[in-house]
Write an enzyme that holds these catalytic residues in place. Structure first.
Site, mmCIF file in Angstrom:
data_model
loop_
_atom_site.group_PDB
_atom_site.id
_atom_site.type_symbol
_atom_site.label_atom_id
_atom_site.label_comp_id
_atom_site.label_asym_id
_atom_site.label_seq_id
_atom_site.Cartn_x
_atom_site.Cartn_y
_atom_site.Cartn_z
ATOM 1 N N ASP A 298 0.865 -1.177 0.000
ATOM 2 C CA ASP A 298 0.000 0.000 0.000
ATOM 3 C C ASP A 298 0.900 1.224 0.000
ATOM 4 O OD1 ASP A 298 -3.236 0.338 1.122
ATOM 5 O OD2 ASP A 298 -1.961 2.097 0.870
ATOM 6 N N ARG B 158 -18.204 -10.718 3.329
ATOM 7 C CA ARG B 158 -19.026 -9.690 3.977
ATOM 8 C C ARG B 158 -18.240 -9.112 5.139
ATOM 9 N NH1 ARG B 158 -23.412 -13.705 5.789
ATOM 10 N NH2 ARG B 158 -21.477 -14.861 5.865
ATOM 11 N N LEU C 181 -33.606 -11.781 3.263
ATOM 12 C CA LEU C 181 -35.000 -11.354 3.168
ATOM 13 C C LEU C 181 -35.411 -10.658 4.456
ATOM 14 C CD1 LEU C 181 -37.041 -14.213 1.396
ATOM 15 C CD2 LEU C 181 -36.420 -11.966 0.502
ATOM 16 N N CYS D 197 -20.442 -1.704 -0.467
ATOM 17 C CA CYS D 197 -20.576 -2.507 -1.688
ATOM 18 C C CYS D 197 -21.915 -2.348 -2.402
ATOM 19 C CB CYS D 197 -20.333 -3.975 -1.375
ATOM 20 S SG CYS D 197 -18.625 -4.274 -0.955
ATOM 21 N N LYS E 80 -24.415 -2.123 9.385
ATOM 22 C CA LYS E 80 -25.024 -3.401 9.772
ATOM 23 C C LYS E 80 -24.333 -3.853 11.046
ATOM 24 C CE LYS E 80 -21.941 -6.595 7.476
ATOM 25 N NZ LYS E 80 -21.810 -7.798 6.685
ATOM 26 N N ARG F 142 -19.829 3.454 6.323
ATOM 27 C CA ARG F 142 -19.975 3.965 4.963
ATOM 28 C C ARG F 142 -21.374 3.664 4.431
ATOM 29 N NH1 ARG F 142 -14.806 1.430 2.181
ATOM 30 N NH2 ARG F 142 -15.152 -0.102 3.819
HETATM 31 C C1 UDX Z 1 -21.972 -7.420 0.715
HETATM 32 C C2 UDX Z 1 -22.132 -8.838 0.141
HETATM 33 O O1 UDX Z 1 -22.966 -9.622 0.997
HETATM 34 C C3 UDX Z 1 -20.785 -9.491 -0.056
HETATM 35 O O2 UDX Z 1 -20.941 -10.764 -0.682
HETATM 36 C C4 UDX Z 1 -19.905 -8.594 -0.913
HETATM 37 O O3 UDX Z 1 -18.608 -9.141 -1.070
HETATM 38 C C5 UDX Z 1 -19.805 -7.201 -0.301
HETATM 39 O O4 UDX Z 1 -21.120 -6.658 -0.103
HETATM 40 P P1 UDX Z 1 -21.492 -6.402 3.144
HETATM 41 O O5 UDX Z 1 -21.586 -5.057 2.490
HETATM 42 O O6 UDX Z 1 -20.371 -6.651 4.083
HETATM 43 O O7 UDX Z 1 -21.426 -7.561 2.042
HETATM 44 O O8 UDX Z 1 -22.844 -6.613 3.975
HETATM 45 P P2 UDX Z 1 -24.135 -7.530 3.915
HETATM 46 O O9 UDX Z 1 -24.124 -8.446 5.051
HETATM 47 O O10 UDX Z 1 -24.345 -8.116 2.586
HETATM 48 O O11 UDX Z 1 -25.255 -6.416 4.198
HETATM 49 C C6 UDX Z 1 -25.400 -5.303 3.314
HETATM 50 C C7 UDX Z 1 -26.504 -4.397 3.774
HETATM 51 O O12 UDX Z 1 -27.774 -5.013 3.582
HETATM 52 C C8 UDX Z 1 -26.464 -4.009 5.255
HETATM 53 O O13 UDX Z 1 -26.794 -2.642 5.398
HETATM 54 C C9 UDX Z 1 -27.514 -4.877 5.903
HETATM 55 O O14 UDX Z 1 -28.079 -4.298 7.048
HETATM 56 C C10 UDX Z 1 -28.540 -4.977 4.776
HETATM 57 N N1 UDX Z 1 -29.358 -6.202 4.811
HETATM 58 C C11 UDX Z 1 -28.780 -7.419 4.639
HETATM 59 C C12 UDX Z 1 -30.741 -6.084 4.958
HETATM 60 O O15 UDX Z 1 -31.280 -4.984 5.100
HETATM 61 N N2 UDX Z 1 -31.490 -7.236 4.945
HETATM 62 C C13 UDX Z 1 -30.947 -8.466 4.761
HETATM 63 O O16 UDX Z 1 -31.701 -9.448 4.759
HETATM 64 C C14 UDX Z 1 -29.556 -8.565 4.613
#
Ligand code: UDX
Length: 468
Positions: free
Chosen positions: A30, A153, A269, A279, A339, A346
């Site tokens: 980096d 994730r 869901l 992401c 989450k 972010r």
């Molecule tokens: C996501 C993808 O899951 C992962 O495969 C990818 O590599 C990067 O993006 P991440 O951003 O770490 O991962 O979080 P994730 O657990 O997927 O949750 C994303 C957002 O969706 C969160 O804000 C979470 O609160 C929300 N979420 C998730 C819901 O509102 N309902 C759900 O059922 C699941």
């Protein structure tokens, strides 16, 4: 295998630490020298389970930190590019970091290397990386560009990396595919899982994980399509939750009923205040943009984004319907991270909601088990930061749940009720059962379910004079 990983953000740091744990010799590169020094000194820049253990046992031996990209490329057989691809104003991915890394790599290729895209990039990026490296005078026989999307994730990144549902490698030559197969052999051959010090196996782990070999373009699309599909699933259930609210159905029951269809599945869901993070918001936009650029108008994704945005406004309307005006009201807020299980704020819907509530003149005391330091960088001292959920609830007109942290689902409700000025909970993550909350004496608002009120509350204090 000697591996260089360029970029020490979430993906690069986790991938580097995990590759080292698989037994490879890794150099994490980096250009942020202070970050490299901190990592060398044992600091862990992100809140991620098992990462400290992996760094401790590999640091200085199989895992080195460097700011010398050229030297790292020279000694490595594979170079994973895991630099940021932030969105531009028009929603496309900004690939300037990827391009400058490609340019720099090209000057250091003197024997065969595989340059592997690990960052989430639009389809055709591998073509561009190839062109840039060739343009800078590298012999085409000395390198291949491959795509190896990462599906981890935040919060479970190490476990996701080491126990993936699948490993996708997009390669246009058998030589590059061979290098990537060898890198993942400890997982696909399951030897890693038999080691005494291996990270504990999660439920549902598929051992060994399947290796899916595709063209580079397909692999690039797999990543965008996966994230867009998951975001669509969340927006779909959020839309269904809104219908449930209108007709008086219960979204949990609906989720149970549809999620047991194995073609649909119950994961992703959970209705709430919308998806956030580094992401989904960025990738849905970027996928929309790249599809348009290549002649397909992916309007379905516009609606996914629209529903997601609307979900925050619906929640804010619920706060208004519970409390009427907000000026001068004290609100306890549980959750600032996007989450549970992460300190990342972010694109956090919780932060956006807090900012709207502040604009409406409310006073906020918030608690998040990990995200407060980062939240302070954005919100500053406009809110008060509490040391516990109960402190956040103290003397508040209502308690708002904005992040699905496990500890928020296991509160001592009697204590929460005592702390609150009024026993009102507005839950954006459906962590509690409405009837149980009513039995505990709360007026409880959630998503896609009827509002519940404690028995014996005079009709005059309830909205519209009747129980919802
Ligand atoms: C996501 C993808 O899951 C992962 O495969 C990818 O590599 C990067 O993006 P991440 O951003 O770490 O991962 O979080 P994730 O657990 O997927 O949750 C994303 C957002 O969706 C969160 O804000 C979470 O609160 C929300 N979420 C998730 C819901 O509102 N309902 C759900 O059922 C699941």
């Amino acid at each position: 295998m000697r591996i260089a990983v360029v970029g020490s953000g979430y993906v690069g740091l986790v991938a580097g630490a995990c590759f080292a744990d698989l037994g490879h010799e890794v150099i994490l590169v980096d250009n942020d020298q202070s970050k490299m020094t901190a990592l060398r000194n044992g600091q862990v820049p992100i809140h991620e389970k098992f990462l400290p253990e992996l760094l401790t046992r590999n640091r200085g031996t199989r895992l080195q930190f460097s700011d010398d990209l050229k030297e790292a490329v020279r000694v490595s057989a594979a170079v994973f590019v895991a630099v940021g691809t932030p969105p531009t104003e028009s929603g496309e991915a900004d690939l300037s970091y990827v391009e400058s890394v490609a340019r720099e790599i090209s000057g250091a290729i003197d024997d065969y290397k595989v340059v592997v895209e690990k960052s989430t990039v639009p389809v055709y990026t591998s073509e561009w990386i190839r062109r840039i490296i060739l343009r800078n005078g590298t012999d085409p026989e000395l390198f291949d560009v491959a795509s190896n999307p990462e599906f981890l994730r935040e919060g479970t990144a190490v476990t996701d990396f080491l126990f993936p549902d699948r490993i996708v490698i997009g390669c246009d030559s058998s030589r590059s595919a061979e290098v990537l197969r060898e890198i993942y052999a400890p997982l696909t051959g399951a030897t890693y899982y038999h080691r005494a010090e291996a990270i504990p196996q999660p439920d549902r782990a598929l051992i060994p994980p399947p290796l899916i070999v595709t063209s580079t373009k397909s692999a690039e699309l797999i990543k965008h399509a996966s994230n867009a599909f998951l975001a669509m699933k969340i927006s779909f259930i959020n839309a269904v939750a809104s219908v449930c609210e209108s007709v008086g159905a219960n979204v949990n029951q609906v989720v149970h009923g549809i999620g047991t269809d194995t073609r649909i599945g119950s994961r992703f869901l959970s209705p709430g205040i919308g998806y956030g993070g580094s992401c989904f918001p960025k990738d849905v936009m970027a996928f929309r943009a790249v599809a348009r650029e290549h002649g397909y108008d992916f309007r379905l994704l516009d609606e996914v984004m629209h529903i997601n945005e609307d979900q925050r406004h619906r929640f804010l309307r619920k706060v208004n319907s519970a409390l009427w005006t907000l000026r001068g009201k004290r609100l306890g807020v549980l959750g600032l991270a996007f989450k549970g299980g992460t300190d990342d704020i972010r694109e956090s819907p919780a932060i956006a909601i807090v900012q709207s509530l502040l604009q409406q003149g409310s006073k906020i005391t918030a608690y998040d088990p990990a995200g407060m330091e980062r939240a302070r960088e954005v919100i500053g001292d406009h809110i008060t930061y509490a040391n516990s959920s109960y402190e956040a609830a103290h003397d508040a007109d209502a308690l708002l749940i904005l992040t699905e942290w496990e500890e928020f689902a296991n509160l001592d409700l009697g204590r929460v009720r005592q702390e609150l000025k009024y026993p009102i909970v507005i839950d954006g993550r459906n962590l509690y059962d409405p009837e149980a909350m009513a039995a505990q004496g709360f007026t409880y608002y959630s998503v896609g379910r009827a509002t519940s009120h404690p028995d014996g509350v005079p009709a005059a204090v309830l909205k519209n004079g009747k129980k919802a």
